[in-house]
Motif scaffolding. Structure first.
Motif, PDB file in Angstrom:
ATOM      1  N   THR A  44       4.322   2.055  13.172  1.00  0.00           N
ATOM      2  CA  THR A  44       2.765   2.602  12.702  1.00  0.00           C
ATOM      3  C   THR A  44       2.791   2.553  11.302  1.00  0.00           C
ATOM      4  O   THR A  44       1.729   2.707  10.834  1.00  0.00           O
ATOM      5  N   SER A  45       3.647   1.752  10.383  1.00  0.00           N
ATOM      6  CA  SER A  45       3.539   1.780   9.151  1.00  0.00           C
ATOM      7  C   SER A  45       2.752   0.554   8.878  1.00  0.00           C
ATOM      8  O   SER A  45       3.222  -0.593   9.183  1.00  0.00           O
ATOM      9  N   PRO A  46       1.600   0.506   8.350  1.00  0.00           N
ATOM     10  CA  PRO A  46       0.652  -0.558   8.121  1.00  0.00           C
ATOM     11  C   PRO A  46       1.324  -1.803   7.139  1.00  0.00           C
ATOM     12  O   PRO A  46       2.041  -1.456   6.187  1.00  0.00           O
ATOM     13  N   PRO A  47       1.052  -2.969   7.364  1.00  0.00           N
ATOM     14  CA  PRO A  47       1.749  -3.936   6.428  1.00  0.00           C
ATOM     15  C   PRO A  47       1.115  -3.690   5.145  1.00  0.00           C
ATOM     16  O   PRO A  47      -0.266  -3.633   5.140  1.00  0.00           O
ATOM     17  N   GLY A  48       1.684  -4.045   4.168  1.00  0.00           N
ATOM     18  CA  GLY A  48       0.957  -4.055   2.710  1.00  0.00           C
ATOM     19  C   GLY A  48       0.776  -2.436   2.109  1.00  0.00           C
ATOM     20  O   GLY A  48       0.040  -2.394   1.364  1.00  0.00           O
ATOM     21  N   GLU A  49       1.434  -1.613   2.990  1.00  0.00           N
ATOM     22  CA  GLU A  49       1.287  -0.306   2.390  1.00  0.00           C
ATOM     23  C   GLU A  49       1.998  -0.024   1.033  1.00  0.00           C
ATOM     24  O   GLU A  49       1.466   0.683   0.473  1.00  0.00           O
ATOM     25  N   SER A  50       3.138  -0.923   0.949  1.00  0.00           N
ATOM     26  CA  SER A  50       3.776  -0.962  -0.427  1.00  0.00           C
ATOM     27  C   SER A  50       4.297  -2.144  -0.682  1.00  0.00           C
ATOM     28  O   SER A  50       4.172  -3.015   0.385  1.00  0.00           O
ATOM     29  N   LEU A  51       4.595  -2.472  -1.833  1.00  0.00           N
ATOM     30  CA  LEU A  51       5.273  -3.990  -2.319  1.00  0.00           C
ATOM     31  C   LEU A  51       6.535  -3.996  -1.313  1.00  0.00           C
ATOM     32  O   LEU A  51       6.697  -5.133  -0.806  1.00  0.00           O
ATOM     33  N   GLU A  52       7.281  -3.107  -0.969  1.00  0.00           N
ATOM     34  CA  GLU A  52       8.464  -3.389  -0.561  1.00  0.00           C
ATOM     35  C   GLU A  52       8.192  -3.659   0.910  1.00  0.00           C
ATOM     36  O   GLU A  52       9.290  -4.427   1.344  1.00  0.00           O
ATOM     37  N   THR A  53       7.096  -3.486   1.582  1.00  0.00           N
ATOM     38  CA  THR A  53       6.831  -3.971   2.787  1.00  0.00           C
ATOM     39  C   THR A  53       6.712  -5.454   2.916  1.00  0.00           C
ATOM     40  O   THR A  53       6.831  -6.290   4.230  1.00  0.00           O
ATOM     41  N   VAL A  54       6.419  -6.307   1.773  1.00  0.00           N
ATOM     42  CA  VAL A  54       5.908  -7.583   2.106  1.00  0.00           C
ATOM     43  C   VAL A  54       7.004  -8.402   1.029  1.00  0.00           C
ATOM     44  O   VAL A  54       6.719  -9.909   1.197  1.00  0.00           O
ATOM     45  N   LEU A  55       7.751  -7.828   0.550  1.00  0.00           N
ATOM     46  CA  LEU A  55       8.767  -8.771  -0.423  1.00  0.00           C
ATOM     47  C   LEU A  55       9.367  -9.755   0.533  1.00  0.00           C
ATOM     48  O   LEU A  55       9.692 -10.796   0.051  1.00  0.00           O
ATOM     49  N   PHE A 149       0.212  -7.793  -6.018  1.00  0.00           N
ATOM     50  CA  PHE A 149       0.122  -7.282  -4.622  1.00  0.00           C
ATOM     51  C   PHE A 149      -1.195  -6.821  -4.124  1.00  0.00           C
ATOM     52  O   PHE A 149      -1.727  -6.854  -3.165  1.00  0.00           O
ATOM     53  N   PRO A 150      -1.926  -6.210  -5.313  1.00  0.00           N
ATOM     54  CA  PRO A 150      -3.316  -5.832  -5.026  1.00  0.00           C
ATOM     55  C   PRO A 150      -4.373  -6.944  -4.274  1.00  0.00           C
ATOM     56  O   PRO A 150      -5.113  -6.932  -3.764  1.00  0.00           O
ATOM     57  N   ARG A 151      -4.004  -8.082  -4.947  1.00  0.00           N
ATOM     58  CA  ARG A 151      -4.976  -9.194  -4.846  1.00  0.00           C
ATOM     59  C   ARG A 151      -4.247  -9.854  -3.318  1.00  0.00           C
ATOM     60  O   ARG A 151      -5.045 -10.498  -2.814  1.00  0.00           O
ATOM     61  N   PHE A 152      -3.077  -9.765  -3.133  1.00  0.00           N
ATOM     62  CA  PHE A 152      -2.447 -10.424  -1.874  1.00  0.00           C
ATOM     63  C   PHE A 152      -3.197  -9.500  -0.770  1.00  0.00           C
ATOM     64  O   PHE A 152      -3.539  -9.923   0.382  1.00  0.00           O
ATOM     65  N   ASN A 153      -3.370  -8.026  -1.109  1.00  0.00           N
ATOM     66  CA  ASN A 153      -4.014  -7.285   0.347  1.00  0.00           C
ATOM     67  C   ASN A 153      -5.706  -7.692   0.337  1.00  0.00           C
ATOM     68  O   ASN A 153      -6.115  -7.294   1.374  1.00  0.00           O
ATOM     69  N   GLU A 154      -6.044  -8.490  -0.432  1.00  0.00           N
ATOM     70  CA  GLU A 154      -7.418  -8.864  -0.328  1.00  0.00           C
ATOM     71  C   GLU A 154      -7.387 -10.297   0.046  1.00  0.00           C
ATOM     72  O   GLU A 154      -8.531 -10.968   0.367  1.00  0.00           O
ATOM     73  N   SER A 155      -6.296 -10.945   0.197  1.00  0.00           N
ATOM     74  CA  SER A 155      -6.156 -12.266   0.562  1.00  0.00           C
ATOM     75  C   SER A 155      -6.100 -12.653   2.131  1.00  0.00           C
ATOM     76  O   SER A 155      -6.232 -11.744   2.860  1.00  0.00           O
ATOM     77  N   GLU A 156      -6.465 -13.967   2.377  1.00  0.00           N
ATOM     78  CA  GLU A 156      -6.253 -14.260   3.938  1.00  0.00           C
ATOM     79  C   GLU A 156      -4.742 -14.203   4.439  1.00  0.00           C
ATOM     80  O   GLU A 156      -4.950 -13.846   5.701  1.00  0.00           O
ATOM     81  N   GLN A 157      -3.960 -14.624   3.452  1.00  0.00           N
ATOM     82  CA  GLN A 157      -2.555 -14.404   4.068  1.00  0.00           C
ATOM     83  C   GLN A 157      -2.302 -12.768   4.611  1.00  0.00           C
ATOM     84  O   GLN A 157      -1.584 -12.510   5.449  1.00  0.00           O
ATOM     85  N   ALA A 165       0.902  -7.784  12.817  1.00  0.00           N
ATOM     86  CA  ALA A 165       1.652  -6.631  12.856  1.00  0.00           C
ATOM     87  C   ALA A 165       0.689  -5.817  13.853  1.00  0.00           C
ATOM     88  O   ALA A 165       1.567  -4.847  14.526  1.00  0.00           O
ATOM     89  N   SER A 166      -0.446  -5.759  13.819  1.00  0.00           N
ATOM     90  CA  SER A 166      -1.330  -4.910  14.863  1.00  0.00           C
ATOM     91  C   SER A 166      -0.752  -5.441  16.483  1.00  0.00           C
ATOM     92  O   SER A 166      -0.550  -4.489  17.094  1.00  0.00           O
ATOM     93  N   LYS A 167      -0.505  -6.402  16.436  1.00  0.00           N
ATOM     94  CA  LYS A 167      -0.180  -7.029  17.838  1.00  0.00           C
ATOM     95  C   LYS A 167       1.121  -6.301  18.274  1.00  0.00           C
ATOM     96  O   LYS A 167       1.578  -5.813  19.224  1.00  0.00           O
TER      97      LYS A 167
END
Length: 206
Positions: A44-55, A149-157, A165-167
């Motif tokens: 249930t932890s959404p991707p991009g919740e913190s930098l650690e989740t995407v490193l 990281f904030p720009r990544f959260n607005e990106s297509e990636q 992650a939702s699936k």
């Protein structure tokens, strides 16, 4: 009432011991609900919740590469690996490689550090310790966290990562329902065995 004979008591022990062993095994085994609670937290932890989740995500690396700042992630990971060094000579060798690749002027992957931090590292790598990159690593992490990281959260990636992650969470909910069902089955008592044990106890008591 009929007295229990020695043969009856022996039969009682033979029946009672396996049942007792079954109870002990159940009590000592890991509780099923504790397992799926941990899975539920991860799912249930959404991707991009913190930098650690995407490193460790390739999509985040691809984004940094498109922003021409992939070296920040490479440096941070190199520092993490450096912390696993155990022998002094290994620390010195790895520290020199990190300095040549990321710290020195005009290095191939020079990271954005102030002159004072770079100079401290230059002096410390001669007798490297596990703490010689701690300040620099913290500064680069902060740079990624507050800038990339904030720009990544607005990106297509990020959208691709979020959809994947939702699936996965959808499949995870199905697995969690099965785990709950299995745990309930484990907790259902064997009524026949309990009734037999009670009857044998009353017989022995009389």
């Amino acid at each position: 009432m009929k007295r229990a004979t020695s043969l009856d008591l022996q039969d009682t022990k033979r029946i009672h011991n396996p049942w007792k062993s079954k109870i002990q095994n159940f009590v000592q085994s890991p509780l099923p609900w504790r397992k799926f609670n941990r899975q539920e937290t991860n799912e249930t932890s959404p991707p991009g919740e913190s930098l650690e989740t995407v490193l460790s995500q390739k999509l985040f690396r691809d984004f940094l590469k498109s922003e021409f700042c992939e070296e920040n992630l490479d440096f941070w990971l190199a520092c993490q690996e450096f912390k696993t060094s155990k022998r002094p000579e290994e620390q010195t060798r790895r520290a020199a490689r990190i300095y040549q690749e990321f710290i020195r002027d005009e290095s191939p992957k020079q990271v954005n550090l102030d002159f004072y931090t770079r100079e401290i590292i230059r002096q410390s790598v001669r007798q490297a310790s596990l703490s010689c990159f701690v300040v620099a690593q913290r500064k680069i992490y902060s740079l990624m966290e507050n800038d990339s990281f904030p720009r990544f959260n607005e990106s297509e990636q990020y959208k691709v990562l979020f959809d994947a992650a939702s699936k996965q969470r959808g499949h995870g909910k199905h697995r969690k329902a099965l785990a709950i069902r299995r745990s309930r089955d484990l907790m259902q008592p064997d009524s026949k065995a309990i009734n037999m044990q009670c009857e044998l106890y009353l017989l022995q008591k009389d």
